[in-house]
Design a protein around this motif. Structure first.
Motif, PDB file in Angstrom:
ATOM      1  N   ALA A 177       4.861 -29.648 -13.408  1.00  0.00           N
ATOM      2  CA  ALA A 177       5.517 -30.537 -14.364  1.00  0.00           C
ATOM      3  C   ALA A 177       6.527 -31.396 -13.622  1.00  0.00           C
ATOM      4  N   GLU A 178       6.799 -32.574 -14.180  1.00  0.00           N
ATOM      5  CA  GLU A 178       7.886 -33.413 -13.666  1.00  0.00           C
ATOM      6  C   GLU A 178       9.021 -33.386 -14.675  1.00  0.00           C
ATOM      7  N   GLN A 201      -1.430 -36.780 -13.952  1.00  0.00           N
ATOM      8  CA  GLN A 201      -0.279 -36.745 -14.850  1.00  0.00           C
ATOM      9  C   GLN A 201      -0.317 -38.031 -15.663  1.00  0.00           C
ATOM     10  N   LYS A 238       1.567 -31.690 -15.244  1.00  0.00           N
ATOM     11  CA  LYS A 238       0.625 -32.109 -14.220  1.00  0.00           C
ATOM     12  C   LYS A 238      -0.586 -31.194 -14.393  1.00  0.00           C
ATOM     13  N   TYR A 257      -3.212 -36.656 -20.975  1.00  0.00           N
ATOM     14  CA  TYR A 257      -3.008 -35.220 -21.124  1.00  0.00           C
ATOM     15  C   TYR A 257      -1.787 -34.909 -22.006  1.00  0.00           C
ATOM     16  N   ILE A 311      -2.571 -26.341 -16.534  1.00  0.00           N
ATOM     17  CA  ILE A 311      -1.316 -26.955 -16.103  1.00  0.00           C
ATOM     18  C   ILE A 311      -0.954 -26.412 -14.726  1.00  0.00           C
ATOM     19  N   LYS A 353       2.210 -39.290  -4.783  1.00  0.00           N
ATOM     20  CA  LYS A 353       1.972 -39.534  -6.199  1.00  0.00           C
ATOM     21  C   LYS A 353       1.551 -40.988  -6.362  1.00  0.00           C
ATOM     22  N   GLU A 368      -0.433 -40.607 -11.050  1.00  0.00           N
ATOM     23  CA  GLU A 368       0.434 -40.799 -12.212  1.00  0.00           C
ATOM     24  C   GLU A 368      -0.174 -41.822 -13.167  1.00  0.00           C
ATOM     25  N   GLN A 406       6.838 -33.381 -18.253  1.00  0.00           N
ATOM     26  CA  GLN A 406       5.500 -33.949 -18.406  1.00  0.00           C
ATOM     27  C   GLN A 406       4.535 -33.129 -17.552  1.00  0.00           C
TER      28      GLN A 406
END
Length: 562
Positions: A337-338, A533, A326, A537, A334, A477, A513, A324
């Protein structure tokens, strides 16, 4: 029996009982007048003594290990004197020091004389040592009433069902939650004493009227008849109160109840249903009793299917790493990412993480899954570098099950070396709710090795100013629920804004998040939070889709600005 009790009358009552009995102690307690009259065996209890059960204990005739269950035995008799009882007698196996000055296992039995209302008026007591053969039989009987050899318990249950007289029948299973921790935190000997206590309390409270058994380890079951559900709860609470607090240790009992609706259903299956209900209440801080229902059975089947397939799914490549993005709110690029897990089942398609992650956390498979995702992330970063694509950091989750281990940091560090990637590109997320001494030490070790640390789900319930003051994390987060709840009011927005600015002032970076609307993104940007995130998006997507998005935006000067 009359109001006055004398020695000649006592001999008349007990003559047949003690004839040819040999080595025993007998006495009669007149409860109304609180006097003990006559006895055999060397005047161990002085004639006329009051409260003879207290006397036996004060005279150190009850061995210390048997005191807790002896007190329960005594309290039950006293309750029968005050409130009445439907029992005609009760008995107990325990260790006493009466015969010859040597502690030995004895049988303590009490036969009650009651008035028409059921109140105990006198107690005929018999104490005798077990013979060697009886001690062996006592141990054998315990094994025969186990789940592995259920012959005796099954016959007793069948008899109870056939003689229930239109009453309903309930199967109750219970165990000690996290029993292993008692062995670990106290000692195995303490754990054994607790199990012995529970067995004796069951024997005392259930007697011959309620089939009961220790099924295995710390798992027990009993079966009772009832008219109203309140009777089941009342009995469970009595049982619980007799067990809890006797030993100076902290523990919790979990009970599952199955009400039999088909007398032809095998008792083994009825017990299994009670076990399903018991499992459903594990981990519940508010309740420790649950009734079986069909939804619990469905949940159990779902868990069974997941556990049956999990190892083959890992071997066959059914688990996938999704990413996903960020995103920078201001530039739309970008920035990371997670890594998240998805399960594409060969027959059932995509299985929701909400269905399998809790199961894996409970059964320990999460450790294997975490390793798979860690390596997938490191491999993906390496592939970007090899393809000439400017890499972005990927954050991976470290489950709480890993936090007590000393090798987790080394394992992740070894992956960094194995794939020859900059350590700053493989970032570590640990859930904020896991904050503890284990977390603090793990964070220190990760930081010492050069990893960037992200506190996941900040604001989900444990956050505090003190936490911010002492935390060693690099990035917070903000939890989606924290964001949603505080966005609805002016006061909430101020709190959220000040939290962001205060965190930045002390050197913490912020990622939000669960960002789903442009209003949320604009508000975060105004507060100084530029990293987001969420579904606004992109949802979590497979690596091919993410790679295409990364090229379009970060290489071809695209943007996710909305």
């Amino acid at each position: 029996m009359g109001d006055k009790l004398d020695k000649s009358r006592y001999y008349e009552i007990t003559d047949n009982i003690i004839k040819n009995s040999g080595h025993k102690l007998n006495f009669l307690w007149d409860c109304e007048n609180d006097v003990t009259v006559a006895m055999y065996y060397d005047n161990v209890i002085p004639e006329g003594v009051k409260r003879p059960f207290d006397y036996l204990m004060s005279a150190n005739m009850v061995e210390p290990e048997s005191v807790p269950v002896y007190q329960i035995f005594r309290d039950q008799i006293e309750a029968g004197i005050k409130d009445g009882t439907d029992k005609a007698e009760t008995e107990l196996a325990l260790k006493m020091n009466i015969f010859g000055g040597v502690p030995e296992l004895v049988n303590l039995s009490a036969v009650f004389g009651k008035d028409p209302a059921g109140h105990i008026k006198y107690v005929l007591v018999n104490i005798r040592p077990f013979k060697d053969s009886e001690i062996r039989n006592h141990e054998i009987l315990a094994s025969f009433t186990s789940d592995r050899n259920p012959a005796i318990i099954q016959k007793r249950i069948a008899r109870l069902i056939s003689e229930r007289n239109n009453k309903k029948v309930a199967f109750i299973q219970f165990d000690v939650e996290h029993f292993k921790l008692i062995n670990d935190n106290y000692s195995p000997e303490v754990g054994d004493r607790l199990l012995a206590l529970i067995s004796e309390v069951l024997n005392l409270m259930c007697g011959d009227n309620m089939p009961h058994s220790r099924l295995s380890a710390d798992l027990y079951m009993f079966v009772m008849t009832f008219n109203e559900k309140d009777e089941i709860i009342s009995f469970i609470r009595q049982l619980e109160s007799q067990i809890l607090g006797v030993m100076d240790i902290d523990f919790k009992l979990c009970f599952g109840i199955y009400i039999m609706n088909d007398p032809d259903m095998p008792s083994r299956r009825c017990g299994d249903n009670a076990g399903i209900a018991r499992q459903s209440v594990k981990g519940n801080a508010l309740e420790n009793i649950a009734f079986f229902d069909e939804s619990a059975l469905e949940d159990m089947h779902k868990v069974q299917h997941i556990e049956e397939d999990m190892n083959s799914a890992l071997k066959n490549g059914e688990f996938l790493m999704f990413l996903q993005p960020k995103v920078s709110i201001s530039t739309g690029r970008i920035i990371g990412a997670e890594a998240l897990t998805r399960w594409r089942h060969h027959a059932r398609g995509l299985i929701s993480p909400g269905d399998f992650i809790p199961v894996f956390e409970k059964n320990g498979f999460i450790l294997k899954l975490d390793r798979f995702i860690w390596e997938s992330a490191a491999r993906q970063i390496r592939s970007w570098i090899d393809a000439g694509i400017p890499p972005v950091p990927i954050s991976v989750n470290v489950s709480r099950a890993y936090l007590k281990g000393k090798d987790t940091v080394k394992e992740l560090y070894d992956l960094v070396k194995k794939y020859d990637i900059p350590i700053g590109l493989l970032q570590i997320e640990i859930t904020e709710s896991a904050e503890s001494a284990d977390v603090e030490r793990s964070v220190e070790l990760f930081k010492e090795s050069g990893f960037t640390m992200l506190m996941d789900d900040f604001g989900s319930g444990y956050s505090s100013l003190n936490m911010l003051q002492k935390t060693k994390f690099d990035v917070l987060k903000i939890d989606r629920y924290f964001l949603n709840e505080f966005m609805v009011s002016e006061r909430g927005r101020k709190i959220l804004g000040h939290t962001i600015s205060m965190s930045k002032d002390i050197g913490l970076d912020i990622i939000a998040e669960g960002v789903e609307t442009k209003v949320q993104a604009d508000f975060l940007s105004e507060c100084g939070c530029d990293a987001a995130q969420g579904f606004l998006y992109s949802r979590p997507i497979d690596t091919d889709s993410f790679n295409s998005m990364l090229k379009d935006i970060n290489i071809n000067n695209g943007s996710i600005i909305v």
